[in-house]
Design a protein around this motif. Structure first.
Motif, PDB file in Angstrom:
ATOM      1  N   THR A   1      96.422  39.656  -8.594  1.00 21.78           N
ATOM      2  CA  THR A   1      95.077  39.068  -8.587  1.00 21.78           C
ATOM      3  C   THR A   1      94.019  39.980  -7.991  1.00 21.78           C
TER       4      THR A   1
ATOM      5  N   ALA B   1      89.781  40.061 -11.071  1.00 25.11           N
ATOM      6  CA  ALA B   1      89.865  38.916 -11.986  1.00 25.11           C
ATOM      7  C   ALA B   1      88.629  38.812 -12.873  1.00 25.11           C
TER       8      ALA B   1
ATOM      9  N   THR C   1     102.086  37.972 -10.942  1.00 21.58           N
ATOM     10  CA  THR C   1     100.698  38.069 -11.389  1.00 21.58           C
ATOM     11  C   THR C   1      99.897  38.746 -10.290  1.00 21.58           C
TER      12      THR C   1
ATOM     13  N   GLY D   1      99.048  39.215  -4.910  1.00 17.65           N
ATOM     14  CA  GLY D   1      99.639  38.624  -6.105  1.00 17.65           C
ATOM     15  C   GLY D   1     100.303  37.294  -5.841  1.00 17.65           C
TER      16      GLY D   1
END
Length: 608
Positions: free
Chosen positions: A468, A487, A466, A457
């Motif tokens: 990922t 993603a 966030t 992240g």
């Protein structure tokens, strides 16, 4: 390396356990309906005092059966009122709840009950009972089994009472003082539950979550999200599995706040139950919110109002985005929004019960556009992030400072650190204390005082996280490019036609994807395009369908570089499901199983 924390908003009690919550509620709100149950097809309120009495009666039965302090009791059922009642009853007997998904196979059931050394089990149905009895000889510690639902009329056990009736009768002679003493036996650091991980690889591990874990987690969630946890005003309808830690978070948080809690066992009846219960808060996963949006858009197309719906969706997104600007929405946008609210948005909110203003979403990424769409129609979806080991949410978006596209800031009182390699590391009282009877796995996960999540992240200067991808799921193409599948997969799954997908390409010359199609929307699409007469195999090869799917792939590719983009995809004629063994009960892909079962399809992507 980046690190961020927020001060705790809730002080974990120095002693005591989760049963203190229901005793407090009965003392402070005795006549307030803090729960509701379905009886004869109608919702029936349950007051705090009545709930406590039922819990104590069931706990007395467990004590009478010989369930001791610290013993493990398995609970296998769909989400329903009795689940919550029995969970608190097990705690009130001083025992530890071991949740089991109601879809678990006999082999999974055997592992969880044998590894946890469960001395008793409560199952929901005849089918669950039959599965358990089929492996009973492999469970030497299991002394008692009770069933929530009455046996079918033709079952051999017709005379057996339901679990609650049997426990209440068995505990009738147990003194109230004994139940009270046992309810106080556990302290904050005693195990409250063993939740077995879904097990995408290898056998599931039992995460030990203490009463402290739940106090730290739920106490800080309720305080940070206080606008949606208003006693006497707020209510939540729980339909996610209570065997999953996210469902337990909401259950305990609702009791802690306290706010009114209802349960839905059958997800197919969710729309009707939302309309009947009319919650103010909804708990869900991105797939639920994607389905609501896609269904509304499909209905609009079928009625010839697709243009109006799309304009309304664009307006909602624009309005939400403008809320994040210093000047806010302009006069013209506000006017358009008011008009469309009467025409479209109000109807969409009615699908969610009409009173719901917020939702808590976890498990995967919702998608930025969909997040803005929902906030724009007056229904804010607060995304969060967590794992079983973190007692659910270790980060979430606050009501007053939401950043759509992130999973929010750390749980107050905890710390999030991004390691040099991008891995998310965590520290806090809400974390699990280890894996049950698995010291090696515990030492690996809790190294140097930090929980190593395995997730990759990023975190901005304000502490908004966030995610990922998963560290172990990073693909490395033959060209040496690192690719995070999540993603791409999250964006592809947002398309109405796509049910599941798996990105492939490890050691291959480029990135590809396997797609499965949504069983609800594929027939709709075929009817709209005049292709409903095609055989399933012909439909999957239809050029127009493939072109539509290519648009979804193109949309996903917009989030990554050219080297990371999906170059080819293949449509599978089947589904990734729990029954097929390709996803876990919490809907995580078993990538190794998919790769093995569909090896020929993966090879075909690279055959030309």
């Amino acid at each position: 390396m980046r690190e961020f924390s927020l001060p705790a908003l809730y002080e974990v009690p120095a002693d005591g356990n989760l049963t203190d919550l229901i005793r407090r509620n009965a003392a402070q709100y005795p006549d307030v309906p803090l729960l509701a149950r379905k009886r004869d097809g109608a919702w029936e309120d349950v007051t705090a005092a009545a709930f406590l009495a039922e819990v104590r009666a069931a706990a007395a039965g467990l004590i009478a059966a010989g369930v001791g302090t610290g013993d493990r009791v398995a609970l296998m059922s769909r989400t329903r009122y009795e689940w919550t009642l029995l969970d608190f009853a097990i705690w009130s007997a001083g025992a530890v709840t071991v949740p089991v998904y109601e879809t678990s196979s006999p082999e999974q059931l055997t592992w969880i009950l044998s590894d946890s050394q469960a001395v008793a089990a409560v199952v929901e149905t005849d089918a669950h009972r039959a599965d358990l009895e089929s492996v009973r000889e492999r469970l030497p510690d299991l002394a008692h089994v009770w069933q929530i639902e009455a046996p079918a009329a033709d079952a051999e056990t017709t005379e057996e009472p339901t679990a609650l009736a049997a426990l209440t009768a068995a505990g009738a002679e147990i003194p109230a003082a004994t139940v009270e003493e046992r309810s106080s036996a556990a302290n904050a650091d005693s195990p409250a539950t063993l939740i077995y991980t879904s097990g995408t690889t290898g056998r599931p591990k039992g995460c030990v979550l203490t009463h402290r874990s739940f106090f730290a987690e739920c106490g800080n969630v309720v305080e940070r999200l206080s606008p949606v946890f208003r006693t006497g005003e707020s209510s939540v309808l729980l339909f996610l599995p209570l065997a999953h830690v996210l469902g337990r978070l909401v259950q305990v948080a609702a009791v802690m706040a306290p706010i009114k809690l209802g349960h839905v066992s059958d997800i197919k009846a969710l729309t009707e139950e939302l309309a009947a219960f009319r919650p103010t808060l909804v708990l869900g996963v991105p797939r639920v919110f994607e389905k609501v949006y896609n269904s509304a858009r499909a209905q609009a197309r079928e009625s010839g109002r697709a243009g109006i719906f799309d304009r309304a969706a664009d307006t909602a997104v624009a309005y939400s985005r403008a809320l994040d600007t210093p000047s806010g929405p302009g006069a013209l946008l506000r006017l358009r929004h008011r008009v469309l609210d009467r025409m479209v948005f109000r109807k969409l909110r009615s699908v969610l019960g009409g009173r719901a203003t917020h939702a808590i979403s976890g498990g995967a990424v919702l998608g930025e556009r969909l997040g803005h769409f929902y906030r724009g129609i007056g229904f804010t979806v607060l995304e969060g992030y967590g794992l079983t080991e973190t007692c659910a949410a270790t980060a979430f978006n606050p009501v007053e400072r939401q950043k759509i596209g992130t999973v929010g800031q750390p749980l107050p009182g905890s710390v999030v650190r991004i390691a040099d390699d991008g891995e998310v590391l965590l520290h806090g009282e809400h974390l699990f204390t280890g894996y049950w009877r698995n010291e090696q796995a515990t030492a690996e996960a809790l190294a140097d005082g930090w929980f190593h999540t395995g997730d990759i992240g990023t975190m901005d200067a304000d502490g908004y996280l966030t995610i990922t991808g998963r560290k172990k799921e990073i693909l490395v193409t033959a060209g040496g490019k690192n690719v995070a599948p999540a993603a791409l997969e999250d964006r592809m799954r947002a398309h109405a036609l796509i049910s599941e997908c798996m990105v492939v390409g490890d050691g291959r010359p480029f990135v590809g994807a396997l797609l499965t199609l949504d069983e609800e929307f594929l027939p709709r699409w075929a009817t709209e395009r005049g292709r409903s007469g095609l055989a399933h195999a012909e439909l999957l090869a239809d050029p127009e369908l493939l072109a539509e799917l290519q648009l979804a792939v193109n949309h996903a590719n917009e989030a990554v570089s050219k080297a990371e983009s999906v170059r080819k995809f293949r449509v599978l004629p089947t589904q990734f499901s729990e029954e097929s063994g390709h996803v876990t009960p919490s809907l995580k892909l078993k990538r190794g199983v998919v790769a093995k079962d569909f090896a020929a399809d993966i090879d075909a992507l690279y055959g030309d």
